[in-house]
Design a protein around this motif. Structure first.
Motif, PDB file in Angstrom:
ATOM      1  N   PHE A  30      -8.533  -3.025  -2.421  1.00 48.28           N
ATOM      2  CA  PHE A  30      -8.721  -2.104  -1.297  1.00 48.28           C
ATOM      3  C   PHE A  30      -8.691  -2.847   0.044  1.00 48.28           C
ATOM      4  CE2 PHE A  30     -10.280   0.466  -4.801  1.00 48.28           C
ATOM      5  CZ  PHE A  30      -9.614   1.659  -4.547  1.00 48.28           C
ATOM      6  N   ASP A  31      -9.203  -4.057   0.057  1.00 47.41           N
ATOM      7  CA  ASP A  31      -9.121  -4.869   1.279  1.00 47.41           C
ATOM      8  C   ASP A  31      -7.664  -5.140   1.645  1.00 47.41           C
ATOM      9  OD1 ASP A  31     -11.898  -4.927   1.331  1.00 47.41           O
ATOM     10  OD2 ASP A  31     -12.038  -6.977   0.555  1.00 47.41           O
ATOM     11  N   ARG A  32      -6.860  -5.465   0.658  1.00 39.95           N
ATOM     12  CA  ARG A  32      -5.432  -5.725   0.880  1.00 39.95           C
ATOM     13  C   ARG A  32      -4.720  -4.457   1.348  1.00 39.95           C
ATOM     14  NH1 ARG A  32      -1.687  -9.054   2.566  1.00 39.95           N
ATOM     15  NH2 ARG A  32       0.221  -9.035   1.340  1.00 39.95           N
ATOM     16  N   ASP A  33      -5.058  -3.338   0.765  1.00 43.76           N
ATOM     17  CA  ASP A  33      -4.511  -2.042   1.165  1.00 43.76           C
ATOM     18  C   ASP A  33      -4.721  -1.817   2.661  1.00 43.76           C
ATOM     19  OD1 ASP A  33      -3.854   0.912   0.962  1.00 43.76           O
ATOM     20  OD2 ASP A  33      -6.022   1.106   1.196  1.00 43.76           O
ATOM     21  N   LEU A  34      -5.935  -2.017   3.137  1.00 45.77           N
ATOM     22  CA  LEU A  34      -6.248  -1.803   4.558  1.00 45.77           C
ATOM     23  C   LEU A  34      -5.514  -2.807   5.454  1.00 45.77           C
ATOM     24  CD1 LEU A  34     -10.082  -1.153   4.277  1.00 45.77           C
ATOM     25  CD2 LEU A  34      -8.279   0.545   4.662  1.00 45.77           C
ATOM     26  N   GLU A  35      -5.470  -4.040   5.004  1.00 48.50           N
ATOM     27  CA  GLU A  35      -4.782  -5.088   5.779  1.00 48.50           C
ATOM     28  C   GLU A  35      -3.307  -4.744   5.980  1.00 48.50           C
ATOM     29  OE1 GLU A  35      -3.209  -9.451   4.547  1.00 48.50           O
ATOM     30  OE2 GLU A  35      -5.342  -9.088   4.181  1.00 48.50           O
ATOM     31  N   TRP A  54       2.842  -2.872   1.234  1.00 48.04           N
ATOM     32  CA  TRP A  54       1.761  -1.921   0.965  1.00 48.04           C
ATOM     33  C   TRP A  54       2.036  -1.145  -0.314  1.00 48.04           C
ATOM     34  CZ3 TRP A  54       1.826   3.368   0.418  1.00 48.04           C
ATOM     35  CH2 TRP A  54       0.577   3.959   0.258  1.00 48.04           C
ATOM     36  N   GLU A  55       3.280  -0.713  -0.520  1.00 49.03           N
ATOM     37  CA  GLU A  55       3.607   0.042  -1.732  1.00 49.03           C
ATOM     38  C   GLU A  55       3.288  -0.769  -2.989  1.00 49.03           C
ATOM     39  OE1 GLU A  55       7.480   1.819  -1.747  1.00 49.03           O
ATOM     40  OE2 GLU A  55       7.101   2.846   0.155  1.00 49.03           O
ATOM     41  N   GLU A  56       3.603  -2.048  -2.967  1.00 43.53           N
ATOM     42  CA  GLU A  56       3.282  -2.907  -4.111  1.00 43.53           C
ATOM     43  C   GLU A  56       1.775  -3.059  -4.281  1.00 43.53           C
ATOM     44  OE1 GLU A  56       5.372  -6.652  -4.129  1.00 43.53           O
ATOM     45  OE2 GLU A  56       7.193  -5.684  -3.370  1.00 43.53           O
ATOM     46  N   ALA A  57       1.083  -3.248  -3.165  1.00 42.15           N
ATOM     47  CA  ALA A  57      -0.373  -3.402  -3.219  1.00 42.15           C
ATOM     48  C   ALA A  57      -1.027  -2.123  -3.714  1.00 42.15           C
ATOM     49  CB  ALA A  57      -0.918  -3.783  -1.842  1.00 42.15           C
ATOM     50  N   TYR A  58      -0.527  -0.979  -3.257  1.00 44.05           N
ATOM     51  CA  TYR A  58      -1.131   0.274  -3.699  1.00 44.05           C
ATOM     52  C   TYR A  58      -0.832   0.538  -5.176  1.00 44.05           C
ATOM     53  CZ  TYR A  58      -3.620   4.481  -3.713  1.00 44.05           C
ATOM     54  OH  TYR A  58      -4.571   5.410  -4.045  1.00 44.05           O
ATOM     55  N   ALA A  59       0.317   0.103  -5.652  1.00 47.34           N
ATOM     56  CA  ALA A  59       0.626   0.236  -7.087  1.00 47.34           C
ATOM     57  C   ALA A  59      -0.424  -0.503  -7.915  1.00 47.34           C
ATOM     58  CB  ALA A  59       2.030  -0.282  -7.376  1.00 47.34           C
ATOM     59  N   ALA A  60      -0.911  -1.626  -7.406  1.00 49.04           N
ATOM     60  CA  ALA A  60      -1.964  -2.368  -8.112  1.00 49.04           C
ATOM     61  C   ALA A  60      -3.255  -1.562  -8.156  1.00 49.04           C
ATOM     62  CB  ALA A  60      -2.200  -3.721  -7.453  1.00 49.04           C
ATOM     63  N   ILE A  61      -3.577  -0.868  -7.069  1.00 47.97           N
ATOM     64  CA  ILE A  61      -4.767  -0.006  -7.066  1.00 47.97           C
ATOM     65  C   ILE A  61      -4.611   1.086  -8.110  1.00 47.97           C
ATOM     66  CG2 ILE A  61      -6.024   1.753  -5.733  1.00 47.97           C
ATOM     67  CD1 ILE A  61      -5.577  -0.014  -3.250  1.00 47.97           C
ATOM     68  N   ARG A  62      -3.464   1.738  -8.135  1.00 49.94           N
ATOM     69  CA  ARG A  62      -3.233   2.837  -9.088  1.00 49.94           C
ATOM     70  C   ARG A  62      -3.297   2.343 -10.534  1.00 49.94           C
ATOM     71  NH1 ARG A  62      -3.747   7.525  -9.329  1.00 49.94           N
ATOM     72  NH2 ARG A  62      -1.803   7.862 -10.368  1.00 49.94           N
ATOM     73  N   LYS A  63      -2.923   1.092 -10.742  1.00 52.11           N
ATOM     74  CA  LYS A  63      -2.970   0.528 -12.101  1.00 52.11           C
ATOM     75  C   LYS A  63      -4.418   0.268 -12.541  1.00 52.11           C
ATOM     76  CE  LYS A  63      -1.321  -3.413 -14.757  1.00 52.11           C
ATOM     77  NZ  LYS A  63      -0.664  -4.704 -14.708  1.00 52.11           N
ATOM     78  N   SER A  69      -1.156  -3.681   9.445  1.00 51.68           N
ATOM     79  CA  SER A  69       0.037  -4.396   9.902  1.00 51.68           C
ATOM     80  C   SER A  69       1.312  -3.556   9.767  1.00 51.68           C
ATOM     81  CB  SER A  69       0.200  -5.704   9.134  1.00 51.68           C
ATOM     82  OG  SER A  69       0.518  -5.443   7.782  1.00 51.68           O
ATOM     83  N   GLN A  70       1.186  -2.383   9.139  1.00 52.77           N
ATOM     84  CA  GLN A  70       2.298  -1.466   8.899  1.00 52.77           C
ATOM     85  C   GLN A  70       3.420  -2.117   8.105  1.00 52.77           C
ATOM     86  OE1 GLN A  70       3.449   0.573  12.492  1.00 52.77           O
ATOM     87  NE2 GLN A  70       1.431   1.491  12.719  1.00 52.77           N
ATOM     88  N   ASP A  71       3.046  -2.962   7.175  1.00 51.56           N
ATOM     89  CA  ASP A  71       3.999  -3.598   6.266  1.00 51.56           C
ATOM     90  C   ASP A  71       4.122  -2.696   5.036  1.00 51.56           C
ATOM     91  OD1 ASP A  71       5.463  -5.135   4.523  1.00 51.56           O
ATOM     92  OD2 ASP A  71       4.376  -6.985   4.959  1.00 51.56           O
ATOM     93  N   TRP A  72       4.925  -1.642   5.166  1.00 51.79           N
ATOM     94  CA  TRP A  72       4.946  -0.590   4.149  1.00 51.79           C
ATOM     95  C   TRP A  72       5.550  -1.038   2.826  1.00 51.79           C
ATOM     96  CZ3 TRP A  72       1.276   2.094   5.638  1.00 51.79           C
ATOM     97  CH2 TRP A  72       1.101   2.483   6.965  1.00 51.79           C
TER      98      TRP A  72
END
Length: 141
Positions: A82-87, A97-106, A91-94
Motif C-alpha cells: 500500500f505504501d508503494r501504491d501511494l508513492e 502503478w498497475e504492476e504494484a496494484y496487481a500485487a495488492i490484488r494478489k 508520482s503518476q507513474d501509471w
C-alpha cells in the motif's frame, strides 16, 4: 485511466469521477441516497484468511467509499504494498502503478458486510482507506 476532477478524493487519488446523476432540481441527492446505505458499515481487508484490517465507512462520494482504517494482525505483511501504491500514484507513474496494484490484488481481498467484493481499487494511508468496488468481475476482454 480517468483524468482527475476537482472533488475531495482527487487530492488523494487523482482517479475519482462523479456519477453525473442529478435529481430534477439539480442537487446530487441521488448520490446522497446511495451514500447513506454505506455509512457506518465495516468492511474487512484480508490477507489470505487473516485479518489485515477493518474499514469503518464514514463518507461516500460515488463511486468511492472512505473510512477509518484499523490495522489487523496481518497488515504488516501487506503495508509495503500500500505504501508503494501511494508513492506511485503521487508520482503518476501509471505503468509501474498497475504492476504494484496487481500485487495488492494478489495478496489482499476486500469483504463487504454482504460478502467478498469481486473487484476493487483500495488505497490505505495511515488510518484512512478509500476504495471503489464491483460485485461482479471486470470484463478484461
Amino acid at each position: 485511466m480517468e483524468l482527475p476532477t476537482t472533488d475531495r478524493l482527487v487530492r488523494r487519488t487523482g482517479l475519482s469521477q462523479r456519477s453525473g446523476t442529478l435529481c430534477h432540481d439539480g442537487f446530487d441527492r441521488c448520490d446522497e441516497e446511495w451514500a447513506m446505505g454505506f455509512v457506518g458499515e465495516i468492511w474487512r481487508v484480508l490477507h489470505g484468511r487473516e485479518l489485515a484490517g477493518e474499514i469503518t465507512i464514514e463518507e461516500a462520494d460515488f463511486p468511492w467509499l472512505v473510512g477509518r482504517f484499523t490495522p489487523g494482525p496481518a497488515f504488516a505483511a501487506v503495508k509495503p504494498l500500500f505504501d508503494r501504491d501511494l508513492e506511485l500514484m503521487e508520482s503518476q507513474d501509471w505503468s509501474e502503478w498497475e504492476e504494484a496494484y496487481a500485487a495488492i490484488r494478489k495478496e489482499v481481498s476486500l469483504v463487504a458486510p454482504s460478502g467478498p467484493a469481486a473487484e476493487f481499487l483500495l488505497h490505505i494511508e495511515k488510518d484512512e482507506a478509500w476504495f471503489r468496488w464491483s460485485d461482479t468481475p471486470f470484463d478484461e476482454s
